[in-house]
Design an enzyme around this catalytic site. Sequence first.
Site, mmCIF file in Angstrom:
data_model
loop_
_atom_site.group_PDB
_atom_site.id
_atom_site.type_symbol
_atom_site.label_atom_id
_atom_site.label_comp_id
_atom_site.label_asym_id
_atom_site.label_seq_id
_atom_site.Cartn_x
_atom_site.Cartn_y
_atom_site.Cartn_z
ATOM 1 N N LYS A 13 -10.363 -30.606 47.828
ATOM 2 C CA LYS A 13 -9.778 -30.608 49.173
ATOM 3 C C LYS A 13 -9.393 -29.187 49.572
ATOM 4 O O LYS A 13 -9.569 -28.788 50.722
ATOM 5 C CB LYS A 13 -8.529 -31.495 49.216
ATOM 6 C CG LYS A 13 -8.841 -32.970 49.178
ATOM 7 C CD LYS A 13 -7.559 -33.751 49.387
ATOM 8 C CE LYS A 13 -7.780 -35.234 49.246
ATOM 9 N NZ LYS A 13 -6.525 -35.989 49.330
ATOM 10 N N ASP A 76 -3.790 -37.788 53.909
ATOM 11 C CA ASP A 76 -3.872 -39.026 53.143
ATOM 12 C C ASP A 76 -5.137 -39.726 53.604
ATOM 13 O O ASP A 76 -5.436 -39.762 54.801
ATOM 14 C CB ASP A 76 -2.651 -39.907 53.378
ATOM 15 C CG ASP A 76 -2.559 -40.986 52.303
ATOM 16 O OD1 ASP A 76 -2.609 -40.644 51.111
ATOM 17 O OD2 ASP A 76 -2.476 -42.175 52.659
HETATM 18 P P1 IMP Z 1 -5.569 -39.298 48.550
HETATM 19 O O1 IMP Z 1 -5.899 -38.106 47.731
HETATM 20 O O2 IMP Z 1 -4.234 -39.880 48.313
HETATM 21 O O3 IMP Z 1 -5.851 -39.057 49.998
HETATM 22 O O4 IMP Z 1 -6.534 -40.453 48.034
HETATM 23 C C1 IMP Z 1 -7.718 -40.668 48.640
HETATM 24 C C2 IMP Z 1 -8.556 -41.643 47.841
HETATM 25 O O5 IMP Z 1 -9.417 -42.302 48.774
HETATM 26 C C3 IMP Z 1 -9.468 -40.911 46.866
HETATM 27 O O6 IMP Z 1 -8.935 -40.874 45.592
HETATM 28 C C4 IMP Z 1 -10.735 -41.749 46.945
HETATM 29 O O7 IMP Z 1 -10.597 -42.872 46.146
HETATM 30 C C5 IMP Z 1 -10.757 -42.232 48.378
HETATM 31 N N1 IMP Z 1 -11.454 -41.273 49.256
HETATM 32 C C6 IMP Z 1 -10.918 -40.561 50.278
HETATM 33 N N2 IMP Z 1 -11.834 -39.773 50.849
HETATM 34 C C7 IMP Z 1 -12.977 -39.972 50.179
HETATM 35 C C8 IMP Z 1 -14.278 -39.402 50.299
HETATM 36 O O8 IMP Z 1 -14.567 -38.520 51.122
HETATM 37 N N3 IMP Z 1 -15.182 -39.862 49.422
HETATM 38 C C9 IMP Z 1 -14.911 -40.794 48.489
HETATM 39 N N4 IMP Z 1 -13.721 -41.343 48.318
HETATM 40 C C10 IMP Z 1 -12.737 -40.940 49.164
#
Ligand code: IMP
Length: 203
Positions: A13, A76
């Site tokens: 990210k 998020d």
């Molecule tokens: P965050 O880091 O709390 O936003 O968690 C996002 C979760 O959603 C990740 O761990 C993935 O499981 C899923 N996710 C979000 N964006 C993507 C993407 O671009 N590709 C695949 N999975 C995603």
Amino acid sequence: MRRIIFATGNQDKMREIKKILAGLTIDGEEVTVCSMKEVGINPEIVEDGKTFEENAIIKAKAVAGYVPDAIVLADDSGLEVDYLNKEPGIYSARYLGEDTPYSIKNANLIERLSGIADEKRTARFVCAIAAALPGGKVITETATIEGRIGYEEKGENGFGYDPIFYVPAYGKTTAELSEEDKNEISHRGKALRAIRERLLTEI
Ligand code: IMP
């Protein structure tokens, strides 16, 4: 020099956001984008919001408490599968357990959709980004990319649910797209570009 701190520990990210915000200037001042690690902050954050937007705001505000002079961004994101009442949604990272490999999470979603026809396999990735501005104001942007859950994992790029997220317009999963192509159309790419525009007008 103005600082933007991105509230994530995720290197992928960070790379993406540095690319999208490269060359940003606010009031003639060049903006430097840093990770929390680079500025030595690592707060314990409880993500107990009920929506992507609420969780992004919680993260941005928690970090902003440590660096009141900076702009703090937090995101998020997750996957919503329509047939499964939008599961795993805000629990995407925690689905079947935080440390469970995505090969298992993906196989499980494919299994839960077995026998379900193409047109009912609709899904989307959602990304909410919050920016906590010096002075306390918080702005947010949310974006999505629409697709369908595939029948098997395909592609080696990306991460998480990418190998099963099929984008009809490209005839590929997001794991089969190059990083650049994915950023052009992805939920996170769109939300980041939208927040970039907002920062230019809000500050
Ligand atoms: P965050 O880091 O709390 O936003 O968690 C996002 C979760 O959603 C990740 O761990 C993935 O499981 C899923 N996710 C979000 N964006 C993507 C993407 O671009 N590709 C695949 N999975 C995603």
